[in-house]
Structures are given as structure tokens and as C-alpha cells.
Design a protein around this motif. Sequence first.
Motif, PDB file in Angstrom:
ATOM      1  N   GLY A  75       0.818  -1.214   0.000  1.00 47.40           N
ATOM      2  CA  GLY A  75       0.000   0.000   0.000  1.00 47.40           C
ATOM      3  C   GLY A  75       0.849   1.260   0.000  1.00 47.40           C
ATOM      4  N   PHE A  76       1.978   1.221   0.685  1.00 51.32           N
ATOM      5  CA  PHE A  76       2.881   2.371   0.750  1.00 51.32           C
ATOM      6  C   PHE A  76       3.558   2.633  -0.597  1.00 51.32           C
ATOM      7  N   LEU A  77       3.863   1.573  -1.332  1.00 51.01           N
ATOM      8  CA  LEU A  77       4.564   1.719  -2.615  1.00 51.01           C
ATOM      9  C   LEU A  77       3.628   1.906  -3.804  1.00 51.01           C
ATOM     10  N   SER A  78       2.332   1.756  -3.583  1.00 48.22           N
ATOM     11  CA  SER A  78       1.365   1.844  -4.682  1.00 48.22           C
ATOM     12  C   SER A  78       0.793   3.250  -4.802  1.00 48.22           C
ATOM     13  N   PRO A  79       0.468   3.651  -6.039  1.00 53.06           N
ATOM     14  CA  PRO A  79      -0.172   4.961  -6.219  1.00 53.06           C
ATOM     15  C   PRO A  79      -1.627   4.911  -5.767  1.00 53.06           C
ATOM     16  N   MET A  80      -2.148   6.092  -5.405  1.00 56.12           N
ATOM     17  CA  MET A  80      -3.528   6.169  -4.943  1.00 56.12           C
ATOM     18  C   MET A  80      -4.484   5.688  -6.029  1.00 56.12           C
ATOM     19  N   VAL A  81      -4.280   6.149  -7.237  1.00 58.42           N
ATOM     20  CA  VAL A  81      -5.110   5.743  -8.361  1.00 58.42           C
ATOM     21  C   VAL A  81      -4.254   4.848  -9.251  1.00 58.42           C
ATOM     22  N   ASP A  82      -4.581   3.581  -9.288  1.00 61.78           N
ATOM     23  CA  ASP A  82      -3.819   2.619 -10.072  1.00 61.78           C
ATOM     24  C   ASP A  82      -4.447   2.496 -11.459  1.00 61.78           C
ATOM     25  N   PRO A  83      -3.741   2.914 -12.507  1.00 66.17           N
ATOM     26  CA  PRO A  83      -4.315   2.855 -13.851  1.00 66.17           C
ATOM     27  C   PRO A  83      -4.583   1.432 -14.319  1.00 66.17           C
ATOM     28  N   GLU A  84      -3.925   0.464 -13.728  1.00 65.75           N
ATOM     29  CA  GLU A  84      -4.136  -0.923 -14.110  1.00 65.75           C
ATOM     30  C   GLU A  84      -5.463  -1.453 -13.577  1.00 65.75           C
ATOM     31  N   ILE A 165       7.857  -0.015 -13.242  1.00 69.47           N
ATOM     32  CA  ILE A 165       8.527   0.167 -14.532  1.00 69.47           C
ATOM     33  C   ILE A 165       7.499   0.402 -15.629  1.00 69.47           C
ATOM     34  N   LYS A 166       6.420  -0.352 -15.611  1.00 68.73           N
ATOM     35  CA  LYS A 166       5.394  -0.229 -16.651  1.00 68.73           C
ATOM     36  C   LYS A 166       4.765   1.168 -16.660  1.00 68.73           C
ATOM     37  N   TYR A 167       4.467   1.706 -15.492  1.00 67.49           N
ATOM     38  CA  TYR A 167       3.806   3.012 -15.408  1.00 67.49           C
ATOM     39  C   TYR A 167       4.764   4.148 -15.075  1.00 67.49           C
ATOM     40  N   LYS A 168       6.050   3.864 -15.069  1.00 67.30           N
ATOM     41  CA  LYS A 168       7.112   4.865 -14.934  1.00 67.30           C
ATOM     42  C   LYS A 168       6.914   5.783 -13.716  1.00 67.30           C
ATOM     43  N   TYR A 169       6.910   5.202 -12.548  1.00 70.58           N
ATOM     44  CA  TYR A 169       6.852   6.020 -11.337  1.00 70.58           C
ATOM     45  C   TYR A 169       7.849   5.495 -10.315  1.00 70.58           C
ATOM     46  N   VAL A 170       8.305   6.402  -9.469  1.00 72.75           N
ATOM     47  CA  VAL A 170       9.212   6.075  -8.381  1.00 72.75           C
ATOM     48  C   VAL A 170       8.537   6.572  -7.099  1.00 72.75           C
ATOM     49  N   PRO A 171       8.255   5.667  -6.163  1.00 67.47           N
ATOM     50  CA  PRO A 171       7.530   6.095  -4.960  1.00 67.47           C
ATOM     51  C   PRO A 171       8.382   6.797  -3.917  1.00 67.47           C
ATOM     52  N   PHE A 172       9.636   7.062  -4.204  1.00 65.88           N
ATOM     53  CA  PHE A 172      10.513   7.732  -3.253  1.00 65.88           C
ATOM     54  C   PHE A 172      11.018   9.023  -3.856  1.00 65.88           C
ATOM     55  N   SER A 173      11.351   9.976  -3.022  1.00 62.70           N
ATOM     56  CA  SER A 173      11.834  11.268  -3.504  1.00 62.70           C
ATOM     57  C   SER A 173      13.355  11.296  -3.626  1.00 62.70           C
TER      58      SER A 173
END
Length: 193
Positions: A75-84, A165-173
Motif C-alpha cells: 500500500g505504501f509503494l502503490s499509487p492512490m489511483v492505479d491505472p491498471e 517500470i510499466k507506469y514509470k513512477y518512483v515512490p521515493f523522492s
Amino acid sequence: MDGGGGAAATAATKWRTDASRAFQYYLDRSTPHATGRWLGTLAVAAIYALRVYLVQGFYVVTYGLGIYLLNLLIGFLSPMVDPELDPSAAVDGPALPTRGSDEFKPFIRRLPEFKFWYAITKAFVIAFLMTFFSVFDVPVFWPILLCYWIVLFVLTMKRQIVHMIKYKYVPFSIGKQKYGGKKSGASSSSSKD
């Protein structure tokens, strides 16, 4: 006689309300101190690990704790709105950019850092309290549980990394570009010469 019972119930309710208010006050005050909060959680986790090691038991409780922590981590590593999961929700709210031409949108976690910390700390405290009741000390061959948890962790993290990798996001700053402010006018005029 009923007056005494009603007064006791009112006093208990008042005490519970005051305790809840005091707890929330200190919880709110701890919000900006992330490093201190996490160090406290590490101390609680170390005390729990020491307790399990000394007692030589409660492996099922530890396994359940590990599964719960893995669920929190996802849950911490996932985006709020998951396009998948829901492509239509991406239009309404904050979403990950799926193409290079999309507007930049910041990463918003499904489980914010504070709630993540709070849930982990609460889980360790509850697991620690469970070690004082022998009913939770189920005899089990712990290496099997450990191997199974490691397999679950590896498979889950692999799936999460593929999703990142598929949705090109990094959950860390860490490593992201930050705004450095305006450059001075003198440096830009000297570069024209």
C-alpha cells in the motif's frame, strides 16, 4: 443505587475521552518528526524480536506480522489511483502520467507515510502483547514459515517493481530533481558574451 453506577459510567467515559484526546495530541505532535517516529518503531521492533528470541516461540504470530507488514508495504509503494485497476478513475482524480507528453503529476501514495508508520507500530505492539498469552504459541517448524514468507516477499516485490517500470513512477523522492530557484541575472548575461 443506580446513581452510583451512572456516575461511575460517566467517570469512565470521561476518562476514556480524556485519554483518547491526550493520545491524539501526542500523536499529532509527533507528525513532523519522522526520524524520531521511525527510530521509536525500530526500538519497538527490536524489543519484539528480542522477546520472540528469548521465548523461542510465537513464530505463527511473527509470520502473521510479516504478512501484515508486507501488505502495508504494498500500500505504501502503490499509487492512490492505479491505472491498471481502474483506468476510468485516472481521468477524475490524480493519476500517473502514462505518456511522455502527459502533464507531471506528483506521486500520491495509497497509504501515506504517517498511516504506514502508525499501522506498523501498532502491529508490533499488538504482536508483542500476544506473546504474553500461550494460546498464540502454536508449535510450528519455523524455517518453513520463513521460506514461505521470503517467497511471498520476492514474488510480491517483483510484481510491484514491474508495475513501477510499466507506469514509470518512483515512490521515493530520493534522486528526483528539485527546484533550485531562479538563476541570478548576472550569470545569464555573462553567458551571452
